[in-house]
Design a protein around this motif. Structure first.
Motif, PDB file in Angstrom:
ATOM      1  N   LEU A   1       0.786  -1.091  -0.090  1.00  0.00           N
ATOM      2  CA  LEU A   1       0.064   0.033   0.029  1.00  0.00           C
ATOM      3  C   LEU A   1       0.794   1.226  -0.027  1.00  0.00           C
ATOM      4  O   LEU A   1       0.215   2.249  -0.226  1.00  0.00           O
ATOM      5  CB  LEU A   1      -0.840   0.028   1.125  1.00  0.00           C
ATOM      6  CG  LEU A   1      -2.115  -1.107   1.270  1.00  0.00           C
ATOM      7  CD1 LEU A   1      -2.864  -1.031   2.609  1.00  0.00           C
ATOM      8  CD2 LEU A   1      -2.861  -1.087   0.234  1.00  0.00           C
ATOM      9  N   HIS A   2       1.947   1.140   0.213  1.00  0.00           N
ATOM     10  CA  HIS A   2       2.978   2.440   0.265  1.00  0.00           C
ATOM     11  C   HIS A   2       3.057   2.570  -1.290  1.00  0.00           C
ATOM     12  O   HIS A   2       3.686   4.044  -1.592  1.00  0.00           O
ATOM     13  CB  HIS A   2       4.443   2.023   0.854  1.00  0.00           C
ATOM     14  CG  HIS A   2       5.026   0.826  -0.088  1.00  0.00           C
ATOM     15  ND1 HIS A   2       4.723  -0.548   0.162  1.00  0.00           N
ATOM     16  CD2 HIS A   2       6.117   0.868  -0.645  1.00  0.00           C
ATOM     17  CE1 HIS A   2       5.593  -1.211  -0.448  1.00  0.00           C
ATOM     18  NE2 HIS A   2       6.531  -0.381  -1.171  1.00  0.00           N
TER      19      HIS A   2
ATOM     20  N   THR B   1      -9.810   8.469  -0.709  1.00  0.00           N
ATOM     21  CA  THR B   1      -8.714   8.164  -1.429  1.00  0.00           C
ATOM     22  C   THR B   1      -8.659   7.041  -2.390  1.00  0.00           C
ATOM     23  O   THR B   1      -7.706   6.671  -2.997  1.00  0.00           O
ATOM     24  CB  THR B   1      -7.765   7.829   0.036  1.00  0.00           C
ATOM     25  OG1 THR B   1      -8.075   6.632   0.470  1.00  0.00           O
ATOM     26  CG2 THR B   1      -7.671   9.062   0.460  1.00  0.00           C
TER      27      THR B   1
ATOM     28  N   LYS C   1     -12.049   9.581  -7.862  1.00  0.00           N
ATOM     29  CA  LYS C   1     -11.528   8.945  -6.259  1.00  0.00           C
ATOM     30  C   LYS C   1     -12.842   8.913  -5.606  1.00  0.00           C
ATOM     31  O   LYS C   1     -13.847   9.733  -5.893  1.00  0.00           O
ATOM     32  CB  LYS C   1     -10.665   9.920  -5.581  1.00  0.00           C
ATOM     33  CG  LYS C   1      -9.218  10.205  -6.179  1.00  0.00           C
ATOM     34  CD  LYS C   1      -8.319   9.175  -5.454  1.00  0.00           C
ATOM     35  CE  LYS C   1      -6.784   9.542  -5.859  1.00  0.00           C
ATOM     36  NZ  LYS C   1      -6.010   8.435  -5.491  1.00  0.00           N
TER      37      LYS C   1
ATOM     38  N   ASP D   1       0.498   1.922  -4.012  1.00  0.00           N
ATOM     39  CA  ASP D   1      -1.221   2.341  -3.885  1.00  0.00           C
ATOM     40  C   ASP D   1      -1.764   1.160  -3.779  1.00  0.00           C
ATOM     41  O   ASP D   1      -1.307   0.171  -3.368  1.00  0.00           O
ATOM     42  CB  ASP D   1      -1.020   2.979  -5.438  1.00  0.00           C
ATOM     43  CG  ASP D   1      -1.088   1.863  -6.588  1.00  0.00           C
ATOM     44  OD1 ASP D   1      -0.972   0.830  -6.393  1.00  0.00           O
ATOM     45  OD2 ASP D   1      -1.097   2.433  -7.894  1.00  0.00           O
ATOM     46  N   ASP D   2      -2.946   1.165  -4.156  1.00  0.00           N
ATOM     47  CA  ASP D   2      -3.932   0.266  -3.675  1.00  0.00           C
ATOM     48  C   ASP D   2      -4.399  -0.790  -4.894  1.00  0.00           C
ATOM     49  O   ASP D   2      -4.664  -1.725  -4.598  1.00  0.00           O
ATOM     50  CB  ASP D   2      -5.297   0.687  -3.543  1.00  0.00           C
ATOM     51  CG  ASP D   2      -5.485   1.861  -2.297  1.00  0.00           C
ATOM     52  OD1 ASP D   2      -4.529   1.701  -1.338  1.00  0.00           O
ATOM     53  OD2 ASP D   2      -6.351   2.565  -2.137  1.00  0.00           O
ATOM     54  N   HIS D   3      -3.683  -0.683  -5.967  1.00  0.00           N
ATOM     55  CA  HIS D   3      -3.740  -1.368  -6.968  1.00  0.00           C
ATOM     56  C   HIS D   3      -3.725  -2.958  -6.759  1.00  0.00           C
ATOM     57  O   HIS D   3      -4.642  -3.708  -7.030  1.00  0.00           O
ATOM     58  CB  HIS D   3      -2.980  -0.854  -8.431  1.00  0.00           C
ATOM     59  CG  HIS D   3      -3.507  -1.581  -9.620  1.00  0.00           C
ATOM     60  ND1 HIS D   3      -4.046  -1.034 -10.499  1.00  0.00           N
ATOM     61  CD2 HIS D   3      -3.302  -2.694  -9.926  1.00  0.00           C
ATOM     62  CE1 HIS D   3      -4.435  -1.795 -11.433  1.00  0.00           C
ATOM     63  NE2 HIS D   3      -3.843  -2.891 -11.364  1.00  0.00           N
TER      64      HIS D   3
ATOM     65  N   ASP E   1      -9.087   4.848  -5.683  1.00  0.00           N
ATOM     66  CA  ASP E   1      -9.283   5.106  -7.247  1.00  0.00           C
ATOM     67  C   ASP E   1     -10.528   4.463  -7.621  1.00  0.00           C
ATOM     68  O   ASP E   1     -10.468   3.207  -7.594  1.00  0.00           O
ATOM     69  CB  ASP E   1      -8.060   4.588  -8.053  1.00  0.00           C
ATOM     70  CG  ASP E   1      -6.657   5.352  -7.543  1.00  0.00           C
ATOM     71  OD1 ASP E   1      -6.966   6.664  -7.301  1.00  0.00           O
ATOM     72  OD2 ASP E   1      -5.815   4.659  -7.537  1.00  0.00           O
TER      73      ASP E   1
END
Length: 195
Positions: free
Chosen positions: A59-60, A128, A125, A62-64, A130
């Motif tokens: 997660l540092h 936060t 968004k 992103d959430d992908h 996406d």
């Protein structure tokens, strides 16, 4: 019992998923992505499939990877729990309204994965989160669950409502499709004799 567990570890995510197709919609979801957890809660609650999901992801960045890989693992768990698919209804559909949003989901547990995605989010968004990751999740779920999945937005201007309507519509369609057909409880629902 139609239950399954999947453990999936990569350099990007470590995931454990458990499902019970004959559950009550109980859920215990912890992925580190709050909005996504809320959506998978809805998926479990409205499909009546018990889902436990744990993910430690990068997660540092992103959430992908977390969202996509959870879709992969959940799809694999559903496919495993369905086994040879004997006795299931196979098809499911739902038109789901949520305030301004209305989303239709139709699916076939066909072992022929395909996603038709006709959803447009007015924002990039939700908090936060996406919004493009909603499609990524369903693409992974369909591909690894062997699901032909059509999701169509018919109305909506609030991104949260559109996303939630999509998850709930898929959940209701999935609930119908995995249920045992009392008229054909011992049959594979295909003229091919296999799914």
């Amino acid at each position: 019992m139609r239950q399954a567990s999947i453990t999936r570890n990569t350099a990007e995510t470590a995931i454990e998923v458990r499902v019970n197709l004959d559950g009550s919609g109980a859920y215990d979801i912890k992925t580190g992505v709050g909005f996504f957890d809320h959506m998978v809660d809805q998926l479990a609650r409205h499909s009546l499939i018990d889902i436990t999901m744990r993910c430690e992801g990068d997660l540092h960045i992103d959430d992908h990877h977390t969202v996509e890989d959870c879709g992969i693992a959940l799809g694999q768990a559903l496919s495993k729990a369905l086994g040879d698919k004997r006795g299931i209804r196979r098809y499911g559909a739902c038109i789901l309204p949520m305030d301004d949003a209305r989303v239709t989901a139709a699916l076939d547990l066909s072992a022929r994965p395909f996603l038709v995605w006709d959803v447009t989010f007015p924002t990039q968004k939700i908090g936060t989160f996406d919004t493009e990751l909603v499609r990524e999740f369903f693409q992974a779920l369909a591909t690894h669950g062997g699901i032909t999945l059509h999701i169509t937005q018919e109305a909506g201007f609030n991104s949260h409502h559109i996303a939630e309507a999509a998850f709930k519509a898929v959940a209701r369609a999935l609930r119908e499709a995995v249920e045992t057909d009392p008229r054909k409880a011992d049959a594979i629902p295909s003229t091919k004799g296999i799914l």
